[in-house]
Write a protein that holds these residues in place. Structure first.
Motif, PDB file in Angstrom:
ATOM      1  N   UNK A 170       0.849  -1.178   0.000  1.00 26.44           N
ATOM      2  CA  UNK A 170       0.000   0.000   0.000  1.00 26.44           C
ATOM      3  C   UNK A 170       0.894   1.240   0.000  1.00 26.44           C
ATOM      4  N   UNK A 171       0.433   2.318  -0.626  1.00 30.02           N
ATOM      5  CA  UNK A 171       1.202   3.561  -0.646  1.00 30.02           C
ATOM      6  C   UNK A 171       0.313   4.693  -0.139  1.00 30.02           C
ATOM      7  N   UNK A 172       0.850   5.428   0.842  1.00 31.61           N
ATOM      8  CA  UNK A 172       0.169   6.587   1.416  1.00 31.61           C
ATOM      9  C   UNK A 172       1.156   7.745   1.481  1.00 31.61           C
ATOM     10  N   UNK A 173       0.637   8.944   1.751  1.00 34.09           N
ATOM     11  CA  UNK A 173       1.482  10.133   1.879  1.00 34.09           C
ATOM     12  C   UNK A 173       1.126  10.865   3.161  1.00 34.09           C
ATOM     13  N   UNK A 174       2.149  11.275   3.895  1.00 30.72           N
ATOM     14  CA  UNK A 174       1.949  12.069   5.099  1.00 30.72           C
ATOM     15  C   UNK A 174       2.296  13.519   4.804  1.00 30.72           C
ATOM     16  N   UNK A 175       1.501  14.421   5.333  1.00 34.59           N
ATOM     17  CA  UNK A 175       1.773  15.857   5.283  1.00 34.59           C
ATOM     18  C   UNK A 175       2.256  16.235   6.676  1.00 34.59           C
ATOM     19  N   UNK A 176       3.557  16.450   6.832  1.00 30.40           N
ATOM     20  CA  UNK A 176       4.187  16.688   8.126  1.00 30.40           C
ATOM     21  C   UNK A 176       4.582  18.161   8.218  1.00 30.40           C
ATOM     22  N   UNK A 177       3.935  18.915   9.119  1.00 30.84           N
ATOM     23  CA  UNK A 177       4.184  20.350   9.244  1.00 30.84           C
ATOM     24  C   UNK A 177       4.739  20.640  10.637  1.00 30.84           C
ATOM     25  N   UNK A 178       5.935  21.235  10.689  1.00 26.71           N
ATOM     26  CA  UNK A 178       6.608  21.464  11.956  1.00 26.71           C
ATOM     27  C   UNK A 178       6.538  22.883  12.492  1.00 26.71           C
ATOM     28  N   UNK A 179       5.977  23.822  11.730  1.00 27.87           N
ATOM     29  CA  UNK A 179       5.915  25.224  12.180  1.00 27.87           C
ATOM     30  C   UNK A 179       4.544  25.805  11.903  1.00 27.87           C
ATOM     31  N   UNK A 180       4.193  26.817  12.676  1.00 29.42           N
ATOM     32  CA  UNK A 180       2.992  27.602  12.395  1.00 29.42           C
ATOM     33  C   UNK A 180       1.736  27.072  13.038  1.00 29.42           C
ATOM     34  N   UNK A 181       0.630  27.726  12.662  1.00 34.27           N
ATOM     35  CA  UNK A 181      -0.679  27.423  13.252  1.00 34.27           C
ATOM     36  C   UNK A 181      -1.119  25.996  12.962  1.00 34.27           C
ATOM     37  N   UNK A 182      -0.858  25.493  11.779  1.00 36.99           N
ATOM     38  CA  UNK A 182      -1.292  24.144  11.398  1.00 36.99           C
ATOM     39  C   UNK A 182      -0.251  23.071  11.646  1.00 36.99           C
ATOM     40  N   UNK A 183       0.674  23.287  12.578  1.00 35.97           N
ATOM     41  CA  UNK A 183       1.736  22.302  12.840  1.00 35.97           C
ATOM     42  C   UNK A 183       1.132  20.968  13.262  1.00 35.97           C
ATOM     43  N   UNK A 184       1.674  19.896  12.702  1.00 38.26           N
ATOM     44  CA  UNK A 184       1.194  18.540  13.007  1.00 38.26           C
ATOM     45  C   UNK A 184       2.217  17.727  13.790  1.00 38.26           C
TER      46      UNK A 184
END
Length: 179
Positions: free
Chosen positions: A35-49
């Protein structure tokens, strides 16, 4: 002095165990899927994950600082586009475990809440050589459609934006699921 157990009995017992194992493998009692998936990894700002939550006093908490622990709640997408369909969340912890900051320990649950795997999870665990573009970790278990799953996942960095600390990661998951 006579031995307490006979060598021929040990050989026969081992041979029977080996034949059972070979028979289970030969009869295809597991299905393999990729299976292939994609992660959206955000380290800064209001929407940091991904956020550091603790580290060693007096040191900067970063991916290169031994002892820093991060929590993660990245969206799982069907393709690398941030606007693509979200099918779940990658939730867990990352700990910088090597003194030089080159390795992190990852404990991550892929929690599916949309699409064909909704209600299922995959559990990922292992050491990640974070300075390499391609990192392999273990899939140690799963629930729902992935119950009893075992396998491995390859994390590959597709893109990285230094100004926003936004990474897109491709997860190629190879599983052996009992039939």
């Amino acid at each position: 002095m006579a031995p307490t157990s006979s060598t021929p009995l040990k050989i026969i017992s081992f041979s029977i165990l080996l034949l059972i194992t070979i028979n289970n493998i030969a009869n295809g009692q597991q299905n393999q899927s990729t299976l292939v998936f994609f992660l959206q990894d955000v380290g800064k700002g209001v929407g940091a994950t991904v956020q550091p939550v603790i580290g060693i006093n007096g040191k900067v908490w970063s991916y290169n600082s031994f002892g820093t622990i991060f929590v993660v709640d990245d969206p799982i997408m069907l393709n690398p586009n941030p606007g693509s369909t979200q099918i779940g969340r990658a939730q867990g912890m990352i700990t910088v475990t090597s003194l030089d900051g080159s390795n992190v320990s990852i404990v991550l649950s892929l929690v599916f809440n949309n699409g064909q795997y909704s209600g299922s999870t995959l559990e990922i665990q292992g050491a990640s050589r974070q300075r390499e573009n391609s990192r392999e970790l273990s899939v140690v278990s799963g629930t729902g459609r992935f119950r009893y799953a075992r396998g491995f996942v390859v994390f590959e960095t597709v893109s990285y934006d230094d100004s926003t600390n936004h990474s897109v990661l491709r997860l190629t998951v190879t599983l052996a699921i009992p039939s």
